[in-house]
Design a protein around this motif. Sequence first.
Motif, PDB file in Angstrom:
ATOM      1  N   ASP A 170       0.847  -1.196   0.000  1.00  0.00           N
ATOM      2  CA  ASP A 170       0.000   0.000   0.000  1.00  0.00           C
ATOM      3  C   ASP A 170       0.883   1.246   0.000  1.00  0.00           C
ATOM      4  N   LEU A 171       1.693   1.372  -1.029  1.00  0.00           N
ATOM      5  CA  LEU A 171       2.615   2.502  -1.170  1.00  0.00           C
ATOM      6  C   LEU A 171       2.338   3.237  -2.476  1.00  0.00           C
ATOM      7  N   ARG A 172       2.380   4.566  -2.427  1.00  0.00           N
ATOM      8  CA  ARG A 172       2.187   5.364  -3.638  1.00  0.00           C
ATOM      9  C   ARG A 172       3.492   5.443  -4.431  1.00  0.00           C
ATOM     10  N   LEU A 173       3.359   5.341  -5.757  1.00  0.00           N
ATOM     11  CA  LEU A 173       4.490   5.482  -6.666  1.00  0.00           C
ATOM     12  C   LEU A 173       4.231   6.670  -7.582  1.00  0.00           C
ATOM     13  N   SER A 174       5.294   7.362  -7.994  1.00  0.00           N
ATOM     14  CA  SER A 174       5.131   8.437  -8.975  1.00  0.00           C
ATOM     15  C   SER A 174       6.429   8.637  -9.742  1.00  0.00           C
ATOM     16  N   THR A 175       6.279   9.177 -10.930  1.00  0.00           N
ATOM     17  CA  THR A 175       7.418   9.546 -11.766  1.00  0.00           C
ATOM     18  C   THR A 175       7.196  10.953 -12.287  1.00  0.00           C
ATOM     19  N   ASN A 178      11.420  16.093 -15.853  1.00  0.00           N
ATOM     20  CA  ASN A 178      11.729  17.531 -15.829  1.00  0.00           C
ATOM     21  C   ASN A 178      10.746  18.305 -14.950  1.00  0.00           C
ATOM     22  N   GLY A 179      10.387  17.695 -13.831  1.00  0.00           N
ATOM     23  CA  GLY A 179       9.527  18.359 -12.852  1.00  0.00           C
ATOM     24  C   GLY A 179       8.034  18.170 -13.056  1.00  0.00           C
ATOM     25  N   LYS A 180       7.625  17.545 -14.153  1.00  0.00           N
ATOM     26  CA  LYS A 180       6.203  17.322 -14.421  1.00  0.00           C
ATOM     27  C   LYS A 180       5.835  15.881 -14.115  1.00  0.00           C
ATOM     28  N   ILE A 181       4.836  15.683 -13.260  1.00  0.00           N
ATOM     29  CA  ILE A 181       4.408  14.327 -12.913  1.00  0.00           C
ATOM     30  C   ILE A 181       3.739  13.665 -14.115  1.00  0.00           C
ATOM     31  N   THR A 182       4.222  12.479 -14.461  1.00  0.00           N
ATOM     32  CA  THR A 182       3.701  11.766 -15.627  1.00  0.00           C
ATOM     33  C   THR A 182       3.153  10.383 -15.280  1.00  0.00           C
ATOM     34  N   GLN A 183       3.454   9.887 -14.094  1.00  0.00           N
ATOM     35  CA  GLN A 183       3.023   8.546 -13.710  1.00  0.00           C
ATOM     36  C   GLN A 183       2.669   8.548 -12.229  1.00  0.00           C
ATOM     37  N   GLN A 184       1.538   7.943 -11.899  1.00  0.00           N
ATOM     38  CA  GLN A 184       1.138   7.765 -10.516  1.00  0.00           C
ATOM     39  C   GLN A 184       0.456   6.419 -10.362  1.00  0.00           C
ATOM     40  N   GLY A 185       0.636   5.798  -9.219  1.00  0.00           N
ATOM     41  CA  GLY A 185       0.005   4.516  -8.979  1.00  0.00           C
ATOM     42  C   GLY A 185       0.205   4.096  -7.541  1.00  0.00           C
ATOM     43  N   THR A 186      -0.207   2.877  -7.236  1.00  0.00           N
ATOM     44  CA  THR A 186      -0.033   2.335  -5.896  1.00  0.00           C
ATOM     45  C   THR A 186       0.282   0.854  -5.986  1.00  0.00           C
ATOM     46  N   THR A 187       1.120   0.385  -5.062  1.00  0.00           N
ATOM     47  CA  THR A 187       1.517  -1.025  -5.079  1.00  0.00           C
ATOM     48  C   THR A 187       0.333  -1.952  -4.806  1.00  0.00           C
ATOM     49  N   SER A 188      -0.753  -1.432  -4.277  1.00  0.00           N
ATOM     50  CA  SER A 188      -1.934  -2.268  -4.037  1.00  0.00           C
ATOM     51  C   SER A 188      -2.542  -2.780  -5.338  1.00  0.00           C
ATOM     52  N   ASP A 228      16.671  14.709 -20.432  1.00  0.00           N
ATOM     53  CA  ASP A 228      15.576  14.644 -19.470  1.00  0.00           C
ATOM     54  C   ASP A 228      16.071  14.184 -18.103  1.00  0.00           C
ATOM     55  N   VAL A 229      15.528  14.785 -17.057  1.00  0.00           N
ATOM     56  CA  VAL A 229      15.789  14.359 -15.684  1.00  0.00           C
ATOM     57  C   VAL A 229      14.541  13.634 -15.189  1.00  0.00           C
ATOM     58  N   ILE A 230      14.710  12.361 -14.827  1.00  0.00           N
ATOM     59  CA  ILE A 230      13.583  11.525 -14.426  1.00  0.00           C
ATOM     60  C   ILE A 230      13.704  11.217 -12.943  1.00  0.00           C
ATOM     61  N   VAL A 231      12.636  11.487 -12.211  1.00  0.00           N
ATOM     62  CA  VAL A 231      12.599  11.213 -10.776  1.00  0.00           C
ATOM     63  C   VAL A 231      11.525  10.165 -10.517  1.00  0.00           C
ATOM     64  N   THR A 232      11.928   9.014  -9.998  1.00  0.00           N
ATOM     65  CA  THR A 232      10.996   7.967  -9.606  1.00  0.00           C
ATOM     66  C   THR A 232      10.960   7.936  -8.083  1.00  0.00           C
ATOM     67  N   GLU A 233       9.752   7.956  -7.523  1.00  0.00           N
ATOM     68  CA  GLU A 233       9.616   8.110  -6.081  1.00  0.00           C
ATOM     69  C   GLU A 233       8.569   7.150  -5.540  1.00  0.00           C
ATOM     70  N   ILE A 234       8.882   6.546  -4.392  1.00  0.00           N
ATOM     71  CA  ILE A 234       7.943   5.643  -3.729  1.00  0.00           C
ATOM     72  C   ILE A 234       7.801   6.073  -2.279  1.00  0.00           C
ATOM     73  N   GLU A 235       6.566   6.204  -1.866  1.00  0.00           N
ATOM     74  CA  GLU A 235       6.228   6.646  -0.524  1.00  0.00           C
ATOM     75  C   GLU A 235       7.001   5.871   0.538  1.00  0.00           C
ATOM     76  N   ASN A 236       7.663   6.598   1.433  1.00  0.00           N
ATOM     77  CA  ASN A 236       8.403   6.039   2.576  1.00  0.00           C
ATOM     78  C   ASN A 236       9.634   5.224   2.194  1.00  0.00           C
ATOM     79  N   VAL A 237       9.914   5.120   0.897  1.00  0.00           N
ATOM     80  CA  VAL A 237      11.074   4.346   0.465  1.00  0.00           C
ATOM     81  C   VAL A 237      12.176   5.250  -0.076  1.00  0.00           C
TER      82      VAL A 237
END
Length: 255
Positions: A170-175, A178-188, A228-237
């Motif tokens: 139950d963790l949120r993921l996003s990408t 260049n500062g613009k969010i293009t991907q969102q989801g959840t591990t659930s 391009d600068v790509i940032v992949t982020e996962i909640e609490n990780v």
Amino acid sequence: MKRGRIFINGAVHQVHADQDGSVVLADGTKLAQDKVQWLPPIEPGTIFALGLNYADHARELAFKAPEQPLVFLKGPNALVGHNAFTPRPASADYMHYECELAVVIGKTAKNVKQEDAYDYIAGYTVANDYAIRDYLENYYRPNLRVKNRDACTPLGPWLVDAADIADPMDLRLSTSVNGKITQQGTTSDMVFSIPWLVEYLSAIMTLSPGDIILTGTPEGLVNVVAGDVIVTEIENVGRLVNTLIDDQDYLNRNI
């Protein structure tokens, strides 16, 4: 605890994260995150990767969600650390990121049952498993040129202890690009859960400490290009930063 690995002053160091986000060496020295060369947070063993493990991503590619896991293996050459560069082939028309929760095995596992699976996990980190669609020959079994290129899978920056993640399903993921969010989801939304995958894989082969399971990516993929600068982020990780450069620039940096 958040643990990592860096290369500085000609040596590899095991480090941990301070409360302010800085990097702490074993002797207590503190360094800013942008002042070190990051390595993947662990020395990898076998790297398992899941294809189409999010139903929305399968639909995005015009596929049904798989009835059995689509697993392929990756070589350690594919991994690179936080704030690193990844080469984008000049011949490629379409290359995309994949934000994924990476599961790191902590002890030898064979024939593990789902209800015991979390006992065998050391922790979690963030992966960005780039894919080059031009080279794809089989969506269900990506080939060498798609998923095993040098530095095509940034990993890190930290390995977060399993005990510090209350519910990895139950963790949120996003990408962002260049500062613009293009991907969102959840591990659930995974098709096959982490415990299910540990049971499945450990029934086929013995899992060892340092083995990594890349658990797939949700929908929201876009083409990315050199610069391009790509940032992949996962909640609490963690928050993993990577920059794409063209092949020749990458070679020049590594000569």
